[in-house]
Design a protein around this motif. Sequence first.
Motif, mmCIF file in Angstrom:
data_model
loop_
_atom_site.group_PDB
_atom_site.id
_atom_site.type_symbol
_atom_site.label_atom_id
_atom_site.label_comp_id
_atom_site.label_asym_id
_atom_site.label_seq_id
_atom_site.Cartn_x
_atom_site.Cartn_y
_atom_site.Cartn_z
ATOM 1 N N LYS A 33 0.836 -1.202 0.000
ATOM 2 C CA LYS A 33 0.000 0.000 0.000
ATOM 3 C C LYS A 33 0.870 1.250 0.000
ATOM 4 O O LYS A 33 0.623 2.183 -0.770
ATOM 5 C CB LYS A 33 -0.915 -0.001 1.219
ATOM 6 N N GLU A 34 1.907 1.283 0.837
ATOM 7 C CA GLU A 34 2.783 2.441 0.902
ATOM 8 C C GLU A 34 3.498 2.669 -0.427
ATOM 9 O O GLU A 34 3.667 3.796 -0.868
ATOM 10 C CB GLU A 34 3.793 2.284 2.034
ATOM 11 N N ARG A 35 3.895 1.590 -1.070
ATOM 12 C CA ARG A 35 4.544 1.682 -2.388
ATOM 13 C C ARG A 35 3.575 2.259 -3.420
ATOM 14 O O ARG A 35 3.921 3.138 -4.206
ATOM 15 C CB ARG A 35 5.056 0.296 -2.814
ATOM 16 N N ALA A 36 2.343 1.792 -3.387
ATOM 17 C CA ALA A 36 1.328 2.295 -4.317
ATOM 18 C C ALA A 36 1.033 3.774 -4.061
ATOM 19 O O ALA A 36 0.843 4.538 -5.012
ATOM 20 C CB ALA A 36 0.047 1.476 -4.190
ATOM 21 N N VAL A 37 1.011 4.172 -2.806
ATOM 22 C CA VAL A 37 0.767 5.580 -2.470
ATOM 23 C C VAL A 37 1.862 6.452 -3.077
ATOM 24 O O VAL A 37 1.588 7.497 -3.671
ATOM 25 C CB VAL A 37 0.691 5.762 -0.935
ATOM 26 N N ARG A 38 3.106 6.019 -2.955
ATOM 27 C CA ARG A 38 4.220 6.785 -3.529
ATOM 28 C C ARG A 38 4.146 6.824 -5.052
ATOM 29 O O ARG A 38 4.307 7.879 -5.658
ATOM 30 C CB ARG A 38 5.554 6.180 -3.109
ATOM 31 N N GLU A 39 3.906 5.669 -5.661
ATOM 32 C CA GLU A 39 3.934 5.575 -7.125
ATOM 33 C C GLU A 39 2.702 6.197 -7.783
ATOM 34 O O GLU A 39 2.821 6.909 -8.766
ATOM 35 C CB GLU A 39 4.066 4.113 -7.549
ATOM 36 N N ARG A 40 1.525 5.909 -7.272
ATOM 37 C CA ARG A 40 0.287 6.361 -7.916
ATOM 38 C C ARG A 40 -0.123 7.774 -7.534
ATOM 39 O O ARG A 40 -0.659 8.511 -8.354
ATOM 40 C CB ARG A 40 -0.857 5.413 -7.586
ATOM 41 N N LEU A 41 0.103 8.122 -6.272
ATOM 42 C CA LEU A 41 -0.357 9.424 -5.794
ATOM 43 C C LEU A 41 0.768 10.440 -5.647
ATOM 44 O O LEU A 41 0.511 11.627 -5.472
ATOM 45 C CB LEU A 41 -1.086 9.272 -4.455
ATOM 46 N N GLY A 42 2.010 9.966 -5.661
ATOM 47 C CA GLY A 42 3.142 10.872 -5.516
ATOM 48 C C GLY A 42 3.230 11.489 -4.127
ATOM 49 O O GLY A 42 3.691 12.613 -3.968
ATOM 50 N N LEU A 43 2.777 10.750 -3.127
ATOM 51 C CA LEU A 43 2.769 11.242 -1.751
ATOM 52 C C LEU A 43 3.603 10.334 -0.866
ATOM 53 O O LEU A 43 3.673 9.116 -1.099
ATOM 54 C CB LEU A 43 1.342 11.246 -1.190
ATOM 55 N N SER A 44 4.198 10.906 0.157
ATOM 56 C CA SER A 44 4.839 10.073 1.169
ATOM 57 C C SER A 44 3.713 9.426 1.982
ATOM 58 O O SER A 44 2.613 9.986 2.080
ATOM 59 C CB SER A 44 5.725 10.917 2.084
ATOM 60 N N PRO A 45 3.970 8.282 2.577
ATOM 61 C CA PRO A 45 2.933 7.663 3.404
ATOM 62 C C PRO A 45 2.464 8.576 4.542
ATOM 63 O O PRO A 45 1.272 8.612 4.851
ATOM 64 C CB PRO A 45 3.605 6.403 3.946
ATOM 65 N N THR A 46 3.378 9.337 5.124
ATOM 66 C CA THR A 46 2.988 10.250 6.201
ATOM 67 C C THR A 46 1.988 11.282 5.701
ATOM 68 O O THR A 46 0.949 11.516 6.331
ATOM 69 C CB THR A 46 4.224 10.962 6.780
ATOM 70 N N ARG A 47 2.269 11.908 4.564
ATOM 71 C CA ARG A 47 1.363 12.914 4.008
ATOM 72 C C ARG A 47 0.031 12.283 3.604
ATOM 73 O O ARG A 47 -1.037 12.875 3.806
ATOM 74 C CB ARG A 47 2.014 13.607 2.799
ATOM 75 N N TYR A 48 0.104 11.080 3.054
ATOM 76 C CA TYR A 48 -1.105 10.356 2.669
ATOM 77 C C TYR A 48 -2.042 10.191 3.871
ATOM 78 O O TYR A 48 -3.233 10.486 3.796
ATOM 79 C CB TYR A 48 -0.723 8.989 2.094
ATOM 80 N N TYR A 49 -1.488 9.721 4.988
ATOM 81 C CA TYR A 49 -2.324 9.491 6.163
ATOM 82 C C TYR A 49 -2.812 10.798 6.775
ATOM 83 O O TYR A 49 -3.914 10.845 7.330
ATOM 84 C CB TYR A 49 -1.585 8.630 7.191
#
Length: 83
Positions: A33-49
């Motif tokens: 999930k964290e990898r997908a967040v970086r690749e698809r959304l261009g966000l760090s996991p911290t910013r995503y959450y």
Amino acid sequence: MTASEERDEDGLAAREEALLAVERRAWPGPGAKERAVRERLGLSPTRYYQLLNALLDDPRALAHDPVTVNRLRRVREERQRRR
């Protein structure tokens, strides 16, 4: 208005819809999930959450995807109770 700021009929921006879409999906293992967040959304996991947590309090998100938002709210409330 940029593409990520364009709103749908519920009033959510494309990025906000993408955040909820990530949470709807089942992930195969740790880190996927964290990898997908970086690749698809261009966000760090911290910013995503951070963005996701704010989105859970938005009535537009609840109207758009009540099952996911209510599930995530329950998870968040349980974590807060344990602290």
